[in-house]
Motif scaffolding. Structure first.
Motif, PDB file in Angstrom:
ATOM      1  N   PRO A   1       0.820  -1.219   0.000  1.00 10.72           N
ATOM      2  CA  PRO A   1       0.000   0.000   0.000  1.00 10.72           C
ATOM      3  C   PRO A   1       0.854   1.269   0.000  1.00 10.72           C
ATOM      4  CG  PRO A   1       0.068  -0.942   2.196  1.00 10.72           C
ATOM      5  CD  PRO A   1       0.779  -1.922   1.298  1.00 10.72           C
ATOM      6  N   VAL A   2       0.326   2.294  -0.629  1.00 14.97           N
ATOM      7  CA  VAL A   2       0.966   3.616  -0.659  1.00 14.97           C
ATOM      8  C   VAL A   2      -0.105   4.627  -0.264  1.00 14.97           C
ATOM      9  CG1 VAL A   2       2.227   5.318  -2.026  1.00 14.97           C
ATOM     10  CG2 VAL A   2       2.501   2.875  -2.517  1.00 14.97           C
ATOM     11  N   PRO A   3       0.104   5.391   0.795  1.00 12.59           N
ATOM     12  CA  PRO A   3      -0.934   6.318   1.261  1.00 12.59           C
ATOM     13  C   PRO A   3      -1.136   7.482   0.295  1.00 12.59           C
ATOM     14  CG  PRO A   3       1.078   6.649   2.502  1.00 12.59           C
ATOM     15  CD  PRO A   3       1.306   5.436   1.649  1.00 12.59           C
TER      16      PRO A   3
ATOM     17  N   ASP B   1       0.541  12.020 -13.802  1.00 11.87           N
ATOM     18  CA  ASP B   1       1.072  12.506 -15.076  1.00 11.87           C
ATOM     19  C   ASP B   1       2.398  11.835 -15.406  1.00 11.87           C
ATOM     20  OD1 ASP B   1      -1.000  14.150 -15.820  1.00 11.87           O
ATOM     21  OD2 ASP B   1      -0.026  16.017 -15.203  1.00 11.87           O
ATOM     22  N   LEU B   2       3.253  11.649 -14.392  1.00 14.56           N
ATOM     23  CA  LEU B   2       4.530  10.979 -14.638  1.00 14.56           C
ATOM     24  C   LEU B   2       4.292   9.567 -15.156  1.00 14.56           C
ATOM     25  CD1 LEU B   2       6.677  11.993 -11.501  1.00 14.56           C
ATOM     26  CD2 LEU B   2       6.186  13.301 -13.579  1.00 14.56           C
TER      27      LEU B   2
ATOM     28  N   LEU C   1      12.868  11.776 -15.421  1.00 14.54           N
ATOM     29  CA  LEU C   1      12.663  11.948 -13.986  1.00 14.54           C
ATOM     30  C   LEU C   1      13.683  12.913 -13.375  1.00 14.54           C
ATOM     31  CD1 LEU C   1      11.832   8.250 -13.047  1.00 14.54           C
ATOM     32  CD2 LEU C   1      10.237  10.184 -13.180  1.00 14.54           C
ATOM     33  N   SER C   2      14.893  12.921 -13.897  1.00 16.63           N
ATOM     34  CA  SER C   2      15.904  13.862 -13.406  1.00 16.63           C
ATOM     35  C   SER C   2      15.510  15.297 -13.740  1.00 16.63           C
ATOM     36  CB  SER C   2      17.271  13.538 -14.010  1.00 16.63           C
ATOM     37  OG  SER C   2      17.723  12.266 -13.603  1.00 16.63           O
ATOM     38  N   ALA C   3      15.002  15.517 -14.956  1.00 15.66           N
ATOM     39  CA  ALA C   3      14.614  16.853 -15.380  1.00 15.66           C
ATOM     40  C   ALA C   3      13.378  17.350 -14.632  1.00 15.66           C
ATOM     41  CB  ALA C   3      14.357  16.878 -16.885  1.00 15.66           C
TER      42      ALA C   3
ATOM     43  N   PRO D   1      12.558  15.319  -6.260  1.00 12.58           N
ATOM     44  CA  PRO D   1      12.955  13.987  -5.767  1.00 12.58           C
ATOM     45  C   PRO D   1      11.898  13.292  -4.944  1.00 12.58           C
ATOM     46  CG  PRO D   1      14.689  15.616  -5.362  1.00 12.58           C
ATOM     47  CD  PRO D   1      13.527  16.364  -5.873  1.00 12.58           C
ATOM     48  N   GLU D   2      11.169  14.038  -4.132  1.00 10.83           N
ATOM     49  CA  GLU D   2      10.158  13.410  -3.280  1.00 10.83           C
ATOM     50  C   GLU D   2       9.000  12.857  -4.101  1.00 10.83           C
ATOM     51  OE1 GLU D   2       8.878  17.585  -3.942  1.00 10.83           O
ATOM     52  OE2 GLU D   2      10.787  16.577  -3.560  1.00 10.83           O
ATOM     53  N   ILE D   3       8.643  13.552  -5.184  1.00 14.40           N
ATOM     54  CA  ILE D   3       7.564  13.068  -6.045  1.00 14.40           C
ATOM     55  C   ILE D   3       8.046  11.891  -6.879  1.00 14.40           C
ATOM     56  CG2 ILE D   3       6.017  13.677  -7.947  1.00 14.40           C
ATOM     57  CD1 ILE D   3       5.931  16.522  -6.848  1.00 14.40           C
ATOM     58  N   VAL D   4       9.282  11.942  -7.345  1.00 13.93           N
ATOM     59  CA  VAL D   4       9.842  10.824  -8.106  1.00 13.93           C
ATOM     60  C   VAL D   4       9.915   9.573  -7.232  1.00 13.93           C
ATOM     61  CG1 VAL D   4      11.924   9.957  -9.243  1.00 13.93           C
ATOM     62  CG2 VAL D   4      11.118  12.282  -9.704  1.00 13.93           C
ATOM     63  N   ALA D   5      10.312   9.735  -5.977  1.00 12.84           N
ATOM     64  CA  ALA D   5      10.371   8.587  -5.064  1.00 12.84           C
ATOM     65  C   ALA D   5       8.975   8.007  -4.850  1.00 12.84           C
ATOM     66  CB  ALA D   5      10.989   9.015  -3.732  1.00 12.84           C
ATOM     67  N   ARG D   6       7.991   8.878  -4.744  1.00  6.73           N
ATOM     68  CA  ARG D   6       6.614   8.410  -4.575  1.00  6.73           C
ATOM     69  C   ARG D   6       6.148   7.671  -5.834  1.00  6.73           C
ATOM     70  NH1 ARG D   6       1.860   8.959  -1.943  1.00  6.73           N
ATOM     71  NH2 ARG D   6      -0.003   9.177  -3.228  1.00  6.73           N
ATOM     72  N   TYR D   7       6.490   8.221  -6.989  1.00  4.08           N
ATOM     73  CA  TYR D   7       6.132   7.540  -8.238  1.00  4.08           C
ATOM     74  C   TYR D   7       6.706   6.125  -8.283  1.00  4.08           C
ATOM     75  CZ  TYR D   7       6.867   5.819 -12.908  1.00  4.08           C
ATOM     76  OH  TYR D   7       6.954   4.984 -13.995  1.00  4.08           O
ATOM     77  N   GLN D   8       7.950   5.960  -7.860  1.00 10.69           N
ATOM     78  CA  GLN D   8       8.566   4.627  -7.878  1.00 10.69           C
ATOM     79  C   GLN D   8       7.793   3.652  -6.993  1.00 10.69           C
ATOM     80  OE1 GLN D   8      10.666   3.851 -10.009  1.00 10.69           O
ATOM     81  NE2 GLN D   8      11.901   5.637 -10.558  1.00 10.69           N
ATOM     82  N   GLN D   9       7.261   4.131  -5.879  1.00  8.24           N
ATOM     83  CA  GLN D   9       6.451   3.286  -5.006  1.00  8.24           C
ATOM     84  C   GLN D   9       5.130   2.900  -5.680  1.00  8.24           C
ATOM     85  OE1 GLN D   9       6.304   6.017  -1.565  1.00  8.24           O
ATOM     86  NE2 GLN D   9       7.299   4.374  -0.387  1.00  8.24           N
ATOM     87  N   LEU D  10       4.565   3.842  -6.412  1.00  7.97           N
ATOM     88  CA  LEU D  10       3.257   3.623  -7.031  1.00  7.97           C
ATOM     89  C   LEU D  10       3.339   2.977  -8.404  1.00  7.97           C
ATOM     90  CD1 LEU D  10       1.561   7.001  -6.082  1.00  7.97           C
ATOM     91  CD2 LEU D  10       0.714   4.742  -5.420  1.00  7.97           C
ATOM     92  N   LYS D  11       4.523   2.873  -8.954  1.00  9.56           N
ATOM     93  CA  LYS D  11       4.691   2.377 -10.325  1.00  9.56           C
ATOM     94  C   LYS D  11       3.973   1.051 -10.588  1.00  9.56           C
ATOM     95  CE  LYS D  11       8.272   1.408 -13.778  1.00  9.56           C
ATOM     96  NZ  LYS D  11       9.741   1.429 -14.053  1.00  9.56           N
TER      97      LYS D  11
END
Length: 295
Positions: A171-173, A213-214, A240-242, A246-256
């Motif tokens: 789960p991801v909150p 969107d990501l 993702l670098s552009a 970082p916090e949103i990218v990390a969240r995206y990786q959890q939700l991927k």
């Protein structure tokens, strides 16, 4: 059931008459059908004062993943016109039981490469203050699970049953940092020109998690459908670098995995409902959910 709009080479004559009375086109205007969209009818209107676009929205049943709201598109084009990354709105209205939007034609070609520029574009969009009364989007794994399950309920094949059993388990909150998202920033909705990128087709924005969107841009299925192939690992990293959040990218990786699972459900639904080109997208999304034993 309402029938889909016919694939007309030119807009209906009475609609052209109506637009003419509004001073938007003349009765002898030339139209060129645009084939980028998969839901609505879109024409380029050729004119001496610059080309325009006429979009006539389909009144058919709703798509289970993408809304089709002409009023929201008009609001977004009006609100974001000063940013320079959306077309300029000229007018909007209704034709019989369908709505239309009329805006300046954006120069350029559909995006193919340079994922860093898209990352910068989405970062800019997600940083803007929201003035659009958009509906809430999915936020967190519980929402994505419910959404994917609803899509699978409309599927008929055994693959749907197996896919339902393979939903992610971590789960991801929800996030409290929502923003206005485009909802469909696929390669076909990003036009590249010398002056920069233009983001078109604003019919399904939401107030939601920017990770949506990501995930939509990075989706292997959507890249395959609109660009011809998924992004490489290097292109994903570049994007993702552009984006530089970082916090949103990390969240995206959890939700991927959740986004891939929901997209697999959607591709199956489309493949079962007259769009066989989504079958390849289904396979690509399932690949990200290994181990999957039914393919």
């Amino acid at each position: 059931m309402k029938r889909p709009l016919p694939d007309l080479p030119v807009p209906p004559h009475d609609l052209v008459e109506h637009l003419s009375t509004l001073g938007l086109v003349n009765m002898y205007a030339q139209f060129e059908i645009l084939y980028g969209g998969r839901t609505n009818r879109v024409w380029k209107v050729l004119g001496d004062n610059g080309d325009k676009v006429l979009k006539l929205y389909s009144p058919t049943l709703r798509n289970p993943l993408f809304r089709n709201d002409a009023k929201l598109e008009a609001l977004c084009l009006k609100a974001f016109g000063p940013t320079g990354f959306v077309p300029r709105l000229r007018a909007a209205g209704q034709y019989k039981d369908a709505h239309w939007v009329f805006y300046d034609h954006a120069p350029g070609t559909p995006w193919q490469n340079g994922s860093d520029k898209v990352g910068e574009l989405l970062r800019r969009l997600h940083s803007l203050p929201n003035t659009i009364p958009a509906p809430a989007g999915c936020n967190g794994s519980a929402d994505l699970m419910a959404h994917g399950s609803r899509i699978l309920q409309g599927c008929r094949s055994e693959i749907g049953n197996e896919l339902a059993k393979r939903q992610p388990s971590i789960p991801v909150p929800p996030t409290t940092k929502t923003c206005l998202i485009h909802g469909d920033p696929v390669a076909g909705n990003i036009l590249v020109a010398s002056r920069g990128l233009t983001l078109i087709d604003w019919q399904c924005p939401a107030l939601g998690d920017p990770c949506e969107d990501l995930a939509m841009f990075l989706s292997p299925a959507m890249q395959r459908l609109y660009r011809g192939s998924p992004l490489s690992e290097a292109e994903e990293v570049q994007f993702l670098s552009a984006y530089r959040r970082p916090e949103i990218v990390a969240r995206y990786q959890q939700l991927k995995p959740w986004y891939a699972w929901r997209m697999a459900a959607y591709c199956l639904w489309r493949a079962e409902n007259g769009a066989p080109d989504y079958s390849e997208g289904l396979k690509l999304e399932i690949e990200t959910l290994k181990p999957i034993e039914f393919i």
